[in-house]
Design a protein around this motif. Structure first.
Motif, PDB file in Angstrom:
ATOM      1  N   UNK A  41       0.822  -1.204   0.000  1.00 47.36           N
ATOM      2  CA  UNK A  41       0.000   0.000   0.000  1.00 47.36           C
ATOM      3  C   UNK A  41       0.861   1.261   0.000  1.00 47.36           C
ATOM      4  N   UNK A  44       2.005   2.284  -3.447  1.00 51.84           N
ATOM      5  CA  UNK A  44       1.017   2.759  -4.423  1.00 51.84           C
ATOM      6  C   UNK A  44       0.833   4.275  -4.290  1.00 51.84           C
ATOM      7  N   UNK A  46      -1.611   6.264  -4.080  1.00 52.73           N
ATOM      8  CA  UNK A  46      -2.678   6.779  -3.215  1.00 52.73           C
ATOM      9  C   UNK A  46      -3.560   7.811  -3.894  1.00 52.73           C
ATOM     10  N   UNK A  48      -6.289   6.892  -5.187  1.00 51.51           N
ATOM     11  CA  UNK A  48      -7.609   6.308  -4.924  1.00 51.51           C
ATOM     12  C   UNK A  48      -8.499   6.410  -6.157  1.00 51.51           C
ATOM     13  N   UNK A  55     -11.669  -0.575  -5.432  1.00 49.67           N
ATOM     14  CA  UNK A  55     -12.158   0.704  -4.916  1.00 49.67           C
ATOM     15  C   UNK A  55     -11.131   1.426  -4.038  1.00 49.67           C
ATOM     16  N   UNK A  56      -9.965   1.682  -4.570  1.00 50.21           N
ATOM     17  CA  UNK A  56      -8.964   2.397  -3.789  1.00 50.21           C
ATOM     18  C   UNK A  56      -7.644   1.670  -3.796  1.00 50.21           C
ATOM     19  N   UNK A 125     -17.438  13.085  -4.671  1.00 49.35           N
ATOM     20  CA  UNK A 125     -16.627  12.109  -5.400  1.00 49.35           C
ATOM     21  C   UNK A 125     -15.168  12.141  -4.981  1.00 49.35           C
ATOM     22  N   UNK A 126     -14.703  13.262  -4.470  1.00 49.66           N
ATOM     23  CA  UNK A 126     -13.270  13.403  -4.188  1.00 49.66           C
ATOM     24  C   UNK A 126     -12.844  12.499  -3.037  1.00 49.66           C
ATOM     25  N   UNK A 127     -11.878  11.608  -3.289  1.00 46.53           N
ATOM     26  CA  UNK A 127     -11.491  10.682  -2.223  1.00 46.53           C
ATOM     27  C   UNK A 127     -10.605  11.315  -1.156  1.00 46.53           C
ATOM     28  N   UNK A 128     -10.030  12.464  -1.434  1.00 51.30           N
ATOM     29  CA  UNK A 128      -9.114  13.060  -0.454  1.00 51.30           C
ATOM     30  C   UNK A 128      -9.606  14.419   0.042  1.00 51.30           C
TER      31      UNK A 128
END
Lengths: 199, 926
Positions: A41, A44, A46, A48, A55-56, A125-128
């Motif tokens: 992890x 990667x 990140x 997302x 899914x991420x 929608x924004x993962x961060x």
């Protein structure tokens, strides 16, 4: 006879002591979860973004470790991530799977603010959490937090989000790879020299 | 001259031709005033300065024009007096050749100083203020990297500074700026050292100077005799790169600065000789850093000498002044030949770190021959002053094994170029190291960003989870509260029920009725639940079916009783009170009808869901629906009968309103059913056909209602109803338009997603459009018929009532929403039949109010209402349409040739849609 007995007892005693020691330490220093997943992890990017089909980033890492998922499904990470993963997992580095997208230059989202209608869909929608705004208010992207994952572009009902390449500044400029020289020896360049030497 | 301290040595180093003699022949001369200066906002590492002047401002020489931002940043001052003509990107001395933000000042030729004054006695000033004073003067290290000097002067705060080293080595070939400075301005140099010594209080001060500058050494010694300073002038052998900070420290003290640390960590601070002079001028004369000594040399230069040059002077001015022969100049190098950079643009300005310009001829600076293979001769290792393994680093950089390069201490490389200089294969080693360093930095940055993103991502997940839990808790809390309220209500009702029959008045009759009704509803719901549970149990073969059945029977009994009680109670007041009863009764009946309708709707939905999921008891549901339908009809009939018994004059009016409400409700049903059907079609559910039939049926009903309405209206075709008629028609049209819009949208979505139902939907849209047209025609007809008799009174009245109506509608909507929410929250736990009943009632009321309001609104703003959407909605629709156009265009550009035809058609449709919306929008926004 007693010597044999002593030896056996000593060995038994040692075995017991070490057994207890090992048993204790296996409880005391138990590793929670799979540390390999964490390591994968951390390699990667990140974003997302879900381009790998998971899914991420963490689910992808879990799939790599637990389900032998291919390591070449991360377009944002590109070749360097694949190499790092190959290095970590001790497998062969394979080229990027084009099915999941191609490696692109780093981009950040940009909202054309006068066109934004304030629907908050991109925020969700924004993962961060890199988009700032409220319902019926203009939204904007916090550039330093944007990972360039693309996920906000699709939900926008008025299509006012652009993915812009990050501009190169003096501070961001990088030395290019030196042109690899012509790998030949001096006499190849000046055949005359060799001829003279022969003569 | 003899050294008073022992000189150590450092590993490696080279002895390139010095080429210094050429430029030491003439004294430092003042370069002419440039006509234009270009001041880059960033002249060093750290952040660029922020301009504090605007274009067009007149500035004086020495005036602050850009302010430092953050700790590692330096102020910038105007080096000439004149006018700011631009703040814009301009080429700067950088390896990339890129442009960066610059302040451009056009000189007015007067060279007018701003008022400035040095400090009288700097020793009396607190240290912090003195350092701030130096910072204000914009002084940055003039040796190489241009590190802001004040940062280094602060080092005394958290480090113990034992030794101050003044770097006068100037080891690079060609450069003589420091040499000439020491020869001519030794007093200023020592004065600057005094100030630094005052700030840092070192135990030992050393000036490191190479033995190829005997005149400078003599000048320093002479100046030292008149100075209170106690320092050692240490003469070191000439060797490149003895001027490197870490190398000079090794030479003078024998101490090696550990990898990755700064000299201050071992108690040493280094300052360049040029910097000390700048500090002196700033503190004693109050002059900020606006000029520096620059060596102009090289075979192509006419006058090879040192100039005092304003910061910001373009190279071209300087080269012209020293009469450089451009035809002979092959390369223009900024800095020394070892570490300098080649520039191609002569408009690049001199900055704080520019110490030398070499106008090299082709003989002196030949092009780099092509690199050959590494022969592993090991000469690079022999000369590396940082004691690295250049060859190894080269392999790693070339093979992009950056981790290994890092482990071989790549970052200790000072990029001096000694390895490249000695390489027999002409490998550009330093370029490889620079590339590898940049790559590693980039990777680190990416890693840092990835970690940051992960933290944010995890924080977000945590937040969402927390919100979910909080919501759940709130829901539970509310459920408890609602239960408590329910219990309280029940108690109150009980107490009332005991007292109510005694009084026997109408006032108590009404609440009693309500109570009874809700009781009945509760009983019914319980019964239904029990039935469901029983069905479930039977299906799964669970135990305890008998007990369930028993309870069911019991519940049935109860339910029947409750309903009976309710109907009894309902009938009695009607007989008793003939005068006031009909109105309340009418309302009651209306509500009943509405409730019945809602129930029917619900049941139908349930049926649809059941069809879709293919499980559950469809027959039972159907039976239920049939029952409900019967009830519904009965209720409506009862209501109508009651209504017709009323005053016939008003009855017609009310009746039409009622009918309109019915129509509206029916239309809502139709809409819902249609959307459900569409969803079903899209998901490919087998129940779609049945649903279609249902939709048709609903439509028929709607039509019947509408017919009824028109009939009624035509029968009562006296003047007042006529106006009502048009308004109703208009509202109908509005509703229809909304439907058409919706249907079109849905159809488009279907087309885009390639749904097979698209054709059918298109047909539906057309039908809807036809209907709309018919309605519009009707409206015009109605208008024409009423045009002869305009009603002036009606104009003002609806306007006032419109607002009220709107308020009512919104209040009702809110109530309804609240109730629904409550219900939804309760749905998981225990069902609340009373609440459901309330909601049904509210819904009915809301529908009626909405319909009335719509009618009124249509009267008021016929144009806007015909669109069925307000301005904002219109705007959003327009934006969406535009987006659709761009999306379609994009798709078109991407699509293959065979898809192009259809896509083009789509695009055309989208465009026309967008245009239509836009024009409507313009019309309304005017």
């Amino acid at each position: 006879m007693s010597a044999v007995l002593i030896a056996v007892l000593v060995l038994l005693g040692l075995g017991l002591v070490f057994g207890i020691l090992l048993g204790y330490s296996s409880i005391r220093f138990k590793v929670e979860g799979n540390p390999l997943v964490d390591q994968v992890d951390s390699l990667l990017p990140q974003t997302q973004c879900g381009q790998c089909g998971h899914p991420g980033c963490r689910p992808y890492a879990e799939a790599i470790v637990n389900n032998d998922e291919a390591i070449n499904k991360c377009p944002p990470g590109g070749l360097s991530t694949i190499e790092a993963l190959a290095d970590l997992l001790d497998v062969e580095a394979i080229p990027l799977d084009a099915e999941h997208g191609e490696e692109q230059i780093k981009k950040v989202a940009y909202i054309r603010e006068d066109e934004c209608i304030g629907c908050t869909k991109c925020i969700q929608a924004c993962p961060v959490d890199a988009i700032l705004g409220a319902a019926k208010q203009m939204h904007t992207v916090i550039v330093s937090e944007c990972t360039g994952c693309d996920l906000c572009v699709e939900p926008c009902p008025v299509d006012c989000i652009d993915m812009l390449p990050i501009e190169t500044t003096l501070n961001g400029w990088q030395w290019p790879v030196p042109k690899s020289g012509v790998e030949l020896i001096a006499t190849d360049r000046h055949p005359g020299i060799a001829l003279e030497a022969d003569a | 001259m003899k050294n008073t301290v022992k000189v150590h040595s450092f590993h490696g180093g080279i002895h390139p031709p010095e080429n210094k003699k050429q430029s030491t022949g003439a004294p430092i001369s003042l370069a002419p005033l440039p006509s234009r200066v270009v001041l880059p906002l960033q002249q060093h590492i750290g952040l660029p300065a922020e301009p504090v002047v605007n274009v067009g401002d007149r500035v004086l020489k020495g005036q602050l024009v850009a302010e430092a931002v953050g700790r590692i940043s330096a102020n910038i001052h105007a080096s000439v007096s004149g006018t700011i003509i631009a703040i814009a990107p301009h080429p700067v001395p950088h390896m990339s050749g890129m442009e960066a933000g610059c302040l451009i000042i056009e000189s007015d030729g007067r060279d007018e100083w701003i008022e400035h004054q040095g400090l009288e006695d700097y020793t009396r000033l607190p240290k912090q203020e003195l350092i701030e004073y130096i910072r204000q003067a914009g002084i940055a290290g003039m040796g190489g990297a241009g590190f802001p000097t004040d940062v280094k002067l602060h080092l005394g705060d958290d480090h113990i500074v034992n030794t101050l080293i003044i770097n006068a080595a100037e080891c690079e070939p060609y450069i003589t700026a420091d040499d000439m400075l020491m020869r001519e301005r030794a007093n200023e140099v020592l004065g600057g050292i005094e100030i630094i010594a005052h700030l840092l209080k070192p135990l030992h001060i050393m000036v490191g100077i190479e033995d190829n500058k005997p005149q400078a050494i003599r000048a320093l010694h002479a100046a030292l005799d008149n100075s209170p300073l106690n320092l050692d002038i240490v003469i070191t052998p000439t060797k490149y790169p003895s001027g490197g900070e870490k190398q000079l420290i090794k030479l003078l003290t024998g101490v090696e600065v550990p990898s990755g640390r700064i000299p201050a960590d071992v108690g040493i601070v280094c300052q360049n000789i040029g910097t000390t002079t700048a500090i002196y001028r700033a503190v004693v004369h109050g002059e900020p850093l606006i000029s520096r000594i620059v060596t102009v040399t090289g075979q192509a230069a006419g006058h090879k000498q040192n100039y005092e040059v304003r910061i910001g002077t373009p190279f071209a001015d300087l080269l012209d002044h020293s009469e450089v022969r451009r035809e002979q100049m092959h390369r223009l190098v900024v800095g020394g030949p070892m570490m300098g950079i080649t520039v191609s643009n002569e408009q690049i300005p001199v900055i704080k770190t520019t110490n030398c310009l070499i106008a090299g001829s082709i003989e002196e600076m030949p092009p780099q021959p092509p690199a050959q293979a590494c022969i592993r001769c090991g000469m690079c290792e022999q000369v590396c002053p940082a004691e690295l393994l250049p060859q190894q680093l080269y392999w790693f950089a070339k093979g992009k094994e950056f981790d290994k390069a890092r482990h071989h201490n790549l970052f200790d490389c000072i990029e001096c170029g000694a390895c490249s200089y000695v390489c027999p294969s002409n490998i550009p080693l330093v370029q490889y190291y620079r590339f590898a360093k940049a790559e590693i930095r980039k990777e680190d940055e990416e890693q840092r960003k990835a970690d940051h993103a992960r933290i944010r991502f995890e924080a977000r997940l945590e937040r969402l989870e927390r919100e979910k839990i909080e919501k759940e808790e709130r829901r539970k809390q509310r459920a408890i509260e609602a239960a408590a309220a329910q219990a309280a209500k029940k108690d109150a009702a009980l107490s009332r029920a005991t007292t109510a029959p005694a009084s026997g008045t109408m006032a108590s009759g009404a609440p009693d009725l309500k109570q009874l009704k809700s009781n009945a509803a509760i009983a019914r719901t319980k019964l239904r639940k029990a039935e469901k549970a029983l069905a479930n149990a039977q299906e799964k073969g669970l135990e305890g079916i008998e007990t369930l059945q028993a309870t069911l029977q019991q519940l049935q009994l109860k339910s029947e009783q409750a309903e009976k009680a309710y109907t009894d109670a309902q009938n009695t007041p009607v007989q008793k009170h003939t005068q006031t009863a009909p109105e309340t009764d009418l309302k009651q009946l209306k509500n009943n009808a509405a409730i019945a309708r809602t129930k029917l709707k619900k049941a139908e939905k349930q049926l649809a869901a059941a069809h879709e999921s293919g499980d559950g008891d469809i027959d039972a549901l159907k039976a239920q629906i049939a029952e409900l339908q019967a009830k519904n009809i009965a209720a409506e009939k009862a209501y109508k009968e009651a209504e017709s018994g009323n005053n016939p004059a008003t009855a017609a009016d009310i009746d039409t309103a009622e009918l309109e409400a019915d129509i509206a409700a029916m239309q809502g049903k139709v809409d819902k059913a249609e959307s459900a059907w569409k969803a079903a079609v899209e998901s490919g559910s087998p129940a779609a056909d049945k649903m279609a039939a249902g939709v048709d049926k609903l439509k028929d009903k709607l039509k019947a209602l509408q017919d009824e309405l028109t009939n009624l209206r035509s029968s009562a075709s006296v003047t007042p109803p006529a106006t009502v008629d048009t308004s109703a028609l208009e509202s109908e049209i509005a509703v229809m338009q909304g439907k058409v819009d919706k249907a079109e949208n849905a159809w488009k979505a279907a087309v885009e997603s390639g749904s097979p139902a698209a054709d059918k939907m298109a047909a539906g849209v057309n039908k809807l459009k036809d209907k709309l047209k018919a309605l519009q025609d009707e409206l015009t007809q109605a208008k024409v018929s009423t045009a002869a008799k305009p009603a002036p009174m009606t104009k003002a009245e609806p306007a006032t009532s419109l607002k009220e109506m709107k308020q009512q509608v919104s209040i009702m909507r809110t109530k309804l929403k609240k109730a629904e929410k409550q219900l939804a929250e309760l749905a998981e736990g225990e069902a609340n039949p009373a609440l459901e009943a309330d909601i049904a009632e509210l819904k009915a009321r809301h529908d009626v109010a909405q319909a009335i309001f719509n009618a009124a609104e249509a009267e008021k703003a016929a144009d806007a209402a015909r669109q069925g959407i307000d301005l904002k909605q219109l705007k959003i629709d327009a934006a969406m349409a535009r987006a659709a156009v761009t999306k379609a265009e994009r798709a078109l550009s991407k699509a293959e040739a065979d898809h192009k035809q259809t896509l083009e058609e789509e695009l055309l449709a989208a465009r026309t849609e967008a245009e239509k919306l836009n024009s409507t929008l313009e019309r309304f926004s005017e």
